[in-house]
Design a protein around this motif. Sequence first.
Motif, PDB file in Angstrom:
ATOM      1  N   VAL A  87       1.459   4.230   7.239  1.00 19.24           N
ATOM      2  CA  VAL A  87       2.592   4.759   7.559  1.00 19.24           C
ATOM      3  C   VAL A  87       3.459   6.459   6.847  1.00 19.24           C
ATOM      4  CG1 VAL A  87       5.296   3.963   7.153  1.00 19.24           C
ATOM      5  CG2 VAL A  87       3.324   2.345   8.036  1.00 19.24           C
ATOM      6  N   HIS A 112       0.893   0.234  -5.290  1.00 16.70           N
ATOM      7  CA  HIS A 112       1.603  -0.430  -5.115  1.00 16.70           C
ATOM      8  C   HIS A 112       1.379  -1.614  -5.858  1.00 16.70           C
ATOM      9  CE1 HIS A 112       3.676  -2.470  -1.752  1.00 16.70           C
ATOM     10  NE2 HIS A 112       4.681  -1.464  -1.555  1.00 16.70           N
ATOM     11  N   ALA A 160      -3.673  -2.439   6.742  1.00  9.09           N
ATOM     12  CA  ALA A 160      -3.448  -3.240   8.075  1.00  9.09           C
ATOM     13  C   ALA A 160      -1.583  -3.377   7.567  1.00  9.09           C
ATOM     14  CB  ALA A 160      -4.769  -4.665   7.419  1.00  9.09           C
ATOM     15  N   ALA A 161      -2.132  -3.942   6.077  1.00  6.24           N
ATOM     16  CA  ALA A 161      -0.459  -4.616   5.483  1.00  6.24           C
ATOM     17  C   ALA A 161       0.514  -3.319   5.744  1.00  6.24           C
ATOM     18  CB  ALA A 161      -0.345  -5.045   4.464  1.00  6.24           C
ATOM     19  N   GLY A 162       0.440  -2.440   5.973  1.00  7.60           N
ATOM     20  CA  GLY A 162       1.580  -0.880   6.248  1.00  7.60           C
ATOM     21  C   GLY A 162       2.105  -0.880   4.687  1.00  7.60           C
ATOM     22  N   VAL A 163       1.235  -0.204   4.024  1.00 12.90           N
ATOM     23  CA  VAL A 163       1.455  -0.128   2.387  1.00 12.90           C
ATOM     24  C   VAL A 163       2.521   1.275   2.892  1.00 12.90           C
ATOM     25  CG1 VAL A 163       0.714   0.689   0.023  1.00 12.90           C
ATOM     26  CG2 VAL A 163       0.605  -1.517   1.277  1.00 12.90           C
ATOM     27  N   PRO A 164       3.458   1.777   2.758  1.00 14.23           N
ATOM     28  CA  PRO A 164       3.947   3.229   3.097  1.00 14.23           C
ATOM     29  C   PRO A 164       3.174   4.656   2.056  1.00 14.23           C
ATOM     30  CG  PRO A 164       5.585   2.106   2.098  1.00 14.23           C
ATOM     31  CD  PRO A 164       4.342   1.034   2.404  1.00 14.23           C
ATOM     32  N   ARG A 166       4.518   6.974   0.539  1.00 17.00           N
ATOM     33  CA  ARG A 166       5.576   7.335   0.061  1.00 17.00           C
ATOM     34  C   ARG A 166       6.061   7.358  -1.278  1.00 17.00           C
ATOM     35  NH1 ARG A 166       9.218   3.427   2.436  1.00 17.00           N
ATOM     36  NH2 ARG A 166       9.095   4.395   4.131  1.00 17.00           N
ATOM     37  N   GLU A 172      14.222   1.786  -5.200  1.00 17.02           N
ATOM     38  CA  GLU A 172      12.662   0.830  -5.886  1.00 17.02           C
ATOM     39  C   GLU A 172      11.960   1.563  -6.859  1.00 17.02           C
ATOM     40  OE1 GLU A 172      10.668  -1.370  -4.488  1.00 17.02           O
ATOM     41  OE2 GLU A 172      12.010  -2.244  -4.112  1.00 17.02           O
ATOM     42  N   ARG A 176       9.103   0.567  -9.567  1.00 21.44           N
ATOM     43  CA  ARG A 176       7.523   1.108  -9.218  1.00 21.44           C
ATOM     44  C   ARG A 176       7.147   1.870  -9.799  1.00 21.44           C
ATOM     45  NH1 ARG A 176       6.548   1.418  -3.576  1.00 21.44           N
ATOM     46  NH2 ARG A 176       4.423   2.467  -4.309  1.00 21.44           N
TER      47      ARG A 176
ATOM     48  N   TYR B   4       5.818  -8.475  11.003  1.00 26.76           N
ATOM     49  CA  TYR B   4       5.498  -9.358   9.649  1.00 26.76           C
ATOM     50  C   TYR B   4       6.036 -10.779   9.447  1.00 26.76           C
ATOM     51  CZ  TYR B   4       4.810  -4.609   7.161  1.00 26.76           C
ATOM     52  OH  TYR B   4       3.604  -3.625   7.430  1.00 26.76           O
ATOM     53  N   PRO B  99       9.467  -1.039   9.333  1.00 27.83           N
ATOM     54  CA  PRO B  99       8.386   0.339  10.035  1.00 27.83           C
ATOM     55  C   PRO B  99       7.598   0.336   8.663  1.00 27.83           C
ATOM     56  CG  PRO B  99      11.535   0.727   8.660  1.00 27.83           C
ATOM     57  CD  PRO B  99      10.311  -0.457   8.739  1.00 27.83           C
ATOM     58  N   ASP B 100       7.325  -1.024   7.020  1.00 33.21           N
ATOM     59  CA  ASP B 100       6.257  -0.510   6.991  1.00 33.21           C
ATOM     60  C   ASP B 100       6.612  -1.736   5.264  1.00 33.21           C
ATOM     61  OD1 ASP B 100       7.984   0.345   4.516  1.00 33.21           O
ATOM     62  OD2 ASP B 100       7.844   1.684   5.126  1.00 33.21           O
ATOM     63  N   LEU B 101       5.730  -2.499   4.533  1.00 38.52           N
ATOM     64  CA  LEU B 101       5.469  -3.397   3.853  1.00 38.52           C
ATOM     65  C   LEU B 101       6.812  -3.584   2.769  1.00 38.52           C
ATOM     66  CD1 LEU B 101       4.167  -5.815   2.625  1.00 38.52           C
ATOM     67  CD2 LEU B 101       2.772  -4.836   1.347  1.00 38.52           C
ATOM     68  N   ASP B 102       7.319  -2.396   2.870  1.00 33.74           N
ATOM     69  CA  ASP B 102       7.643  -2.192   1.567  1.00 33.74           C
ATOM     70  C   ASP B 102       9.516  -2.474   2.395  1.00 33.74           C
ATOM     71  OD1 ASP B 102       6.066  -1.108  -0.469  1.00 33.74           O
ATOM     72  OD2 ASP B 102       7.331   1.276  -0.633  1.00 33.74           O
ATOM     73  N   LEU B 105       8.436  -6.296   2.398  1.00 35.68           N
ATOM     74  CA  LEU B 105       9.065  -6.799   1.116  1.00 35.68           C
ATOM     75  C   LEU B 105      10.190  -6.940   0.060  1.00 35.68           C
ATOM     76  CD1 LEU B 105       5.876  -5.918  -0.982  1.00 35.68           C
ATOM     77  CD2 LEU B 105       6.025  -7.515  -0.084  1.00 35.68           C
ATOM     78  N   ARG B 109      12.527 -10.524   0.094  1.00 37.22           N
ATOM     79  CA  ARG B 109      13.230 -10.868  -1.694  1.00 37.22           C
ATOM     80  C   ARG B 109      14.892 -11.082  -1.798  1.00 37.22           C
ATOM     81  NH1 ARG B 109      11.619  -5.794  -3.601  1.00 37.22           N
ATOM     82  NH2 ARG B 109       9.466  -5.851  -5.312  1.00 37.22           N
ATOM     83  N   PRO B 122       1.222  -9.152   7.630  1.00 37.88           N
ATOM     84  CA  PRO B 122       1.216  -8.573   8.750  1.00 37.88           C
ATOM     85  C   PRO B 122       0.632  -8.620   9.723  1.00 37.88           C
ATOM     86  CG  PRO B 122      -0.567  -7.715   7.132  1.00 37.88           C
ATOM     87  CD  PRO B 122       0.138  -8.947   6.733  1.00 37.88           C
TER      88      PRO B 122
END
Lengths: 407, 126
Positions: A87, A112, A160-164, A166, A172, A176, B4, B99-102, B105, B109, B122
């Motif tokens: 992403v 991440h 696969a999990a879509g860690v962006p 960015r 955040e 982070r 997800y 759009p994404d994992l963030d 998540l 929360r 996912p």
Amino acid sequence: MSPDPAGAVADAHRREWAGVLAATVRVTRDLDLAEECVQEAYAQALTAWRDGVPARPGAWLTTAARRRALDAHRRAAVAQRALPLLVVDEVAPEPWGAPPDDLLALLFTCCHPALTAEARVALTLRLLGGLTTPEIARAFLVTEPTMAARLTRAKKKIAAAGVPFRVPGPDELPRRLAGVLTVVHLVLTTGHTAPTGAALVRHDLLDRAHDLARLLRSRFPDDADVAGLLALVLLTDARRAARTDPAGGLVLLADQDRALWDPGMIAEGRALVLEALPARPVSRYAVLAAIAAVHADAPTFADTDWPEIVGLYDVLAARWPSPVVALNRAVAVGFADGPEAGLAALDALGDDPRLATYGYLAAARGELLRRAGRDAEARTALEEAALLTANDVERELLTDRLAALEG
Amino acid sequence: MGRYLILLYEDEASWAAVGQEETAAILAAHRRFGEAHGDVLRGGGWLHPTATATAVRGPGGGGNADAPGFAAGEDALVTDGPYVETKEALGGFYLVEVPDLDSALALAREVPAPFGGVEVRPLRET
């Protein structure tokens, strides 16, 4: 311009790897493919640069890597993809080179929280540090296949999990950034005293910690933790030349030739400590750096301001208690108030099971006992410490100390 | 965009022990979550406790005799209880498209799960 293409390529690998990779990831949206394209671009440079090294090697490499990435995408357009694309936020493409945020995005992706701590460090060293899998495996005491599997699994999860890919938004970011700093700190401590093997210091890891801390400082100039961590890197690394003797043996702080310390790094580190230490809440990295700065300010080991160091360890012990902090505090007490006082402070934490196999506890006890004139007990403690360390250089030093006691 | 599944794992004993008022408060929290994120929610559900579960095991997976690897004449084994016994059991889920994992998540929360936590998985897009 370098007349030696291989040297220029090696130099560009050292300086430009992370930036070239980050810019290529934006095009490939696939970490493995980006790595492959960047490696091919470096290989291409070895021949192409025979006729002259380009004025902007990073831009040349990025263009070459991106061209390969576009070709690969065209070839794979019809092929079934095993994993989804990364992403990546749409931004206006730069005509050359990596905008700094691509580098930072790559760093935040590698660190991440959805990845294990081990994977974060390994990915950061691989993708931002350009270290090879065997090099990373050696630094963290695992076999090459284990490290390769760890990296593969992490890259798969990112896709696969879509860690962006960015830099996180303002909500955040604080949380982070703390995670990223932990990774950089771990790279520093691992590089400063390699946990195993023939070499005490892993210069490659120290250099990467240096680069990463600088990158963060350039992007977060007002953050006290970032300033503190860069200070800690500088003040630790300033002693690099003095920490080993010509034969590679470990030279303890007490015996180091302070003329070998890097005055430029110390001055910069000290200024950063002064900047970061007043911030509230107190930055842990700033306190750690302040301890290093007190050492750096002492013209000789005997002149060290030990009460100041004990005071700084008190701050750490109050806010971030850990057995290792307690151990270091006890050692400082041993210099501020004498070896018997240090031994008393050590006794208070002797039963902590987390320190049972920690070689530094036995080494510290042995050293305090030796200074207190209790030679027989010192011998037992130093023998235990030599058994517990996995670093050859440290073991050699401990064996030397034992031999001195025998003499 | 990716889909997800947010899986709620909670201690069933705690759920069984709460009074009506607290149950109502938790459900209200779920309703608020649903209203706040209706634009990305694609589904969800609240499950009866694992005491109502029935597991079906067969060589073909769920017991489908046509599935590959399922030998002729073999029957699926049907047993009382969940597929896996755990203290914190799957008790509900949300399906979200973000759009994404963030983003997933950030939603996770906010999911009310007072007696446990949630897992974000996912979905494979085929």
